[in-house]
Design an enzyme around this catalytic site. Structure first.
Site, short mmCIF file in Angstrom:
data_model
loop_
_atom_site.label_atom_id
_atom_site.label_comp_id
_atom_site.label_asym_id
_atom_site.label_seq_id
_atom_site.Cartn_x
_atom_site.Cartn_y
_atom_site.Cartn_z
N ASP A 107 8.02 -0.89 48.70
CA ASP A 107 8.56 -2.12 49.30
C ASP A 107 9.90 -2.43 48.65
OD1 ASP A 107 7.72 -4.76 50.90
OD2 ASP A 107 8.71 -5.36 49.05
N ASN A 115 18.89 -10.23 53.76
CA ASN A 115 19.14 -10.74 55.10
C ASN A 115 19.80 -12.11 55.07
OD1 ASN A 115 18.17 -8.59 56.69
ND2 ASN A 115 16.06 -9.31 56.54
N HIS A 120 21.46 -9.79 59.00
CA HIS A 120 20.46 -8.79 59.38
C HIS A 120 21.05 -7.41 59.62
CE1 HIS A 120 16.91 -11.40 59.74
NE2 HIS A 120 17.77 -12.34 60.11
N ASP A 124 19.50 -4.19 58.01
CA ASP A 124 19.15 -2.95 58.72
C ASP A 124 19.78 -1.74 58.05
OD1 ASP A 124 17.68 -4.38 60.53
OD2 ASP A 124 19.16 -4.27 62.16
N GLU A 150 10.06 -4.14 55.54
CA GLU A 150 10.74 -3.40 54.47
C GLU A 150 9.79 -2.50 53.70
OE1 GLU A 150 9.88 -7.59 52.77
OE2 GLU A 150 10.31 -6.63 54.70
#
Length: 230
Positions: A107, A115, A120, A124, A150
């Site tokens: 993770d 973010n 975002h 990404d 994630e």
């Protein structure tokens, strides 16, 4: 089909050249029927070719749809469905031949902050870069899937706990040392990892849950580290 057409045309020609047949009252009707037959044969040939193309297109479309259903569109990694199918297959292999495997649940730490701080699009990009690092630093017969958000799930085949811990530390260091360029500065990530080695009585779900539990042990211990369960 071309051979059949030629045979019919030759047959009509021979009859026409045979004494008595050319003047026969039914000869014109026979020629008409022969022409209609040839026309139908050509139409059937076209239909057969169209059918072959449609079957080929259908197979290709089915293959494309299957691949899409097994792949995460952002990272191009296998998705959750693909991982579950592979895990079930691996469990079947173990039942037949023995052996084992280890799962690593990974993770990205504080991903929400990425973010929130950078948007975002950058989030990404962080996911894509992390996926690339993981994919490039695993063996060809291992599997790394985007599990959701994630989180990534890694299947290390024929790997015991000690070997998996080495892999977990390697991946942790790689991510921590990687820089993601963004405008006038670099973004750095860290990851937490949970390691769980398969036990004989575990189902696929139990293996995944064990790796997830180990991940939360690592997170509660301060993140940017791995923890073991199994």
């Amino acid at each position: 089909m071309i051979v059949q057409e030629q045979k019919i045309e030759d047959w009509v020609q021979r009859l026409s050249e045979t004494e008595g047949y050319d003047a026969h009252p039914l000869m014109d009707e026979f020629r008409t029927l022969a022409k209609e037959h040839l026309k139908l044969m050509r139409q059937l040939t076209k239909i057969a070719k169209i059918s072959d193309r449609m079957q080929t297109d259908t197979r290709q479309m089915a293959q494309t749809l299957h691949a899409a259903s097994q792949t995460d569109p952002l990272t191009d990694l296998p998705n959750r469905r693909h991982m579950i199918e592979r895990l079930e297959s691996e469990l079947g292999r173990i039942a037949r031949h023995g052996g084992g495997f280890t799962l690593i649940m990974l993770d990205i730490d504080h991903f929400k902050a990425i973010n929130d701080d950078f948007g975002h699009t950058v989030g990404d990009m962080a996911l894509v870069e992390t996926a690339r690092l993981l994919r490039q630093n695993l063996r060809n017969h291992d599997l790394c899937a985007r599990w959701g958000g994630e989180e990534f799930l890694i299947l290390l085949t024929q790997t015991d706990q000690e070997q998996a811990q080495v892999v977990a530390e390697k991946l942790r260091r790689l991510v921590a040392g990687h820089r993601i360029p963004h405008r006038d500065h670099d973004i750095r990530l860290t990851v937490s990892l949970g390691v769980a080695t398969h036990r004989p009585d575990w189902s696929a779900h139990a293996c995944i849950q064990a790796a997830d539990d180990a991940l939360y042990v690592a997170k509660r211990a301060g993140r940017d580290r791995w923890a073991v369960l199994g």
